[in-house]
Design an enzyme around this catalytic site. Structure first.
Site, short mmCIF file in Angstrom:
data_model
loop_
_atom_site.label_atom_id
_atom_site.label_comp_id
_atom_site.label_asym_id
_atom_site.label_seq_id
_atom_site.Cartn_x
_atom_site.Cartn_y
_atom_site.Cartn_z
N ARG A 175 -96.89 30.22 9.80
CA ARG A 175 -95.94 29.85 10.85
C ARG A 175 -95.60 28.39 10.62
NH1 ARG A 175 -94.75 31.67 16.26
NH2 ARG A 175 -94.30 29.97 17.70
N GLN A 203 -91.41 39.01 15.56
CA GLN A 203 -91.04 39.17 16.96
C GLN A 203 -90.04 40.30 17.14
OE1 GLN A 203 -92.06 37.49 19.97
NE2 GLN A 203 -91.00 39.33 20.67
N ASP A 222 -83.96 33.45 25.40
CA ASP A 222 -85.06 32.66 24.87
C ASP A 222 -84.99 31.28 25.52
OD1 ASP A 222 -87.26 31.89 23.42
OD2 ASP A 222 -86.28 31.97 21.45
N ARG A 230 -96.36 42.75 19.89
CA ARG A 230 -96.56 41.88 18.73
C ARG A 230 -97.80 42.33 17.97
NH1 ARG A 230 -94.61 36.65 18.57
NH2 ARG A 230 -95.66 36.61 16.56
#
Length: 308
Positions: free
Chosen positions: A107, A137, A225, A294
């Site tokens: 990440r 995601q 978001d 997830r």
């Protein structure tokens, strides 16, 4: 060996296998203790490196738990632990890690860190997020939609707010899974043309509509978001709030979509900013199913990467 770097770089048939595997794995665990091992242990005796240049809650916990449920072990490394690209090159880091571990999830900020890691690693590399995309995601989001409403193919998804990295992966998914997508937000925050162009090239209808109420007409799914990043300055946050306020997802906006439209948000959310609590906690919201998924989607991704 398969890398999972971006949705548009993975064959649609393989993406469908991953979704189906995730669904089957989730069903097999129903009613079992969360810490219990799976009946199959595809990661038994495997070590997975989880690298976090960017902090995370859901990505870290879901990958860590997923590896353990499948019988493997994790090594969690932060950017401070590794100093990626600031001493040893990323290429050399990839070569060294490949001698120690069976898979790498990273990440990071810069997409080139991910791609260079994958180029030089001798083990599968998974994109846990970059500044440009967030494919894990969206695999969870597709899984979540289909759990509640059946096949996503042919449906209308509306993204409201900032055309960011999560939006980019949604556009990739539109092309690969065959659904249509409308972006509604200020022109300054439009998704990159490259991402919209990919989906259009696959036959998806991709539109930009500045009026959020027109955008959500006929929508099967509305997605939002956060408006600001933890790294934004205070003045930048204020500017973005002013630009994005008309695109808040609230009950009034949801009422213009289909009666059975779902709402998603990848979390963490700033309640009463990009979305109201009334929507987040309302009957159309599936945000916590989405968060749980997830785990299941990433377990399927890891199995696919290892051919397990």
């Amino acid at each position: 060996m398969n890398h999972f770097l971006d949705i548009h770089k993975t064959d649609p048939a393989e993406l469908r296998k991953i979704i189906d595997q995730a669904s089957a794995t989730k069903q097999a665990r129903l009613g079992r203790p969360k810490a219990a091992l799976d009946d199959e242990l595809p990661l038994k005796d495997r070590m997975v490196a989880l690298i976090f240049e960017k902090p995370s809650t859901r990505t870290r916990v879901s990958f860590d738990v997923g590896v353990r449920q499948m019988g493997g072990q994790t090594m969690v490394l932060s950017g401070k632990d590794m100093q990626l690209g600031h001493g040893e090159t990323i290429a050399d880091t990839a070569r060294v890690l490949s001698r120690y571990v069976d898979m790498i999830m990273i990440r990071t900020f810069d997409e080139t860190v991910l791609t260079e890691m994958a180029e030089y690693a001798d083990v599968p590399v998974i994109n846990g997020l970059t500044d440009r995309t967030h494919p894990c995601q969206i695999m969870a989001d597709v899984l979540t939609y289909e759990e509640h409403r059946g096949p996503i193919k042919g449906k209308k998804v509306v993204w409201t707010g900032d055309g960011n990295n999560v939006c980019a992966s949604f556009l990739h998914a539109a092309g690969q899974f065959g659904f249509d997508m409308t972006f509604t937000g200020p022109a300054q925050l439009d998704p990159e043309e490259e991402f919209m162009g990919f989906a259009r090239s696959k036959g998806s209808t991709i539109q930009v509509e500045r009026d959020p109420f027109k955008a959500v007409e006929g929508a099967d799914l509305i997605v939002a978001d956060t408006w600001v990043s933890m790294h934004d300055s205070q003045s930048s946050k204020e500017r973005r709030h002013n630009m994005l306020r008309p695109y808040q997802v609230n009950d009034h906006l949801m009422s213009h979509a289909k009666d059975d439209a779902l709402f998603m948000h990848c979390l963490p959310a700033h309640r009463e900013e990009e979305v109201t609590s009334a929507v987040m906690d309302g009957p159309q919201s599936v945000i916590f199913d989405e968060a749980e998924n997830r785990l299941h989607a990433q377990k399927a991704i890891m199995r696919w990467c290892l051919g397990a």
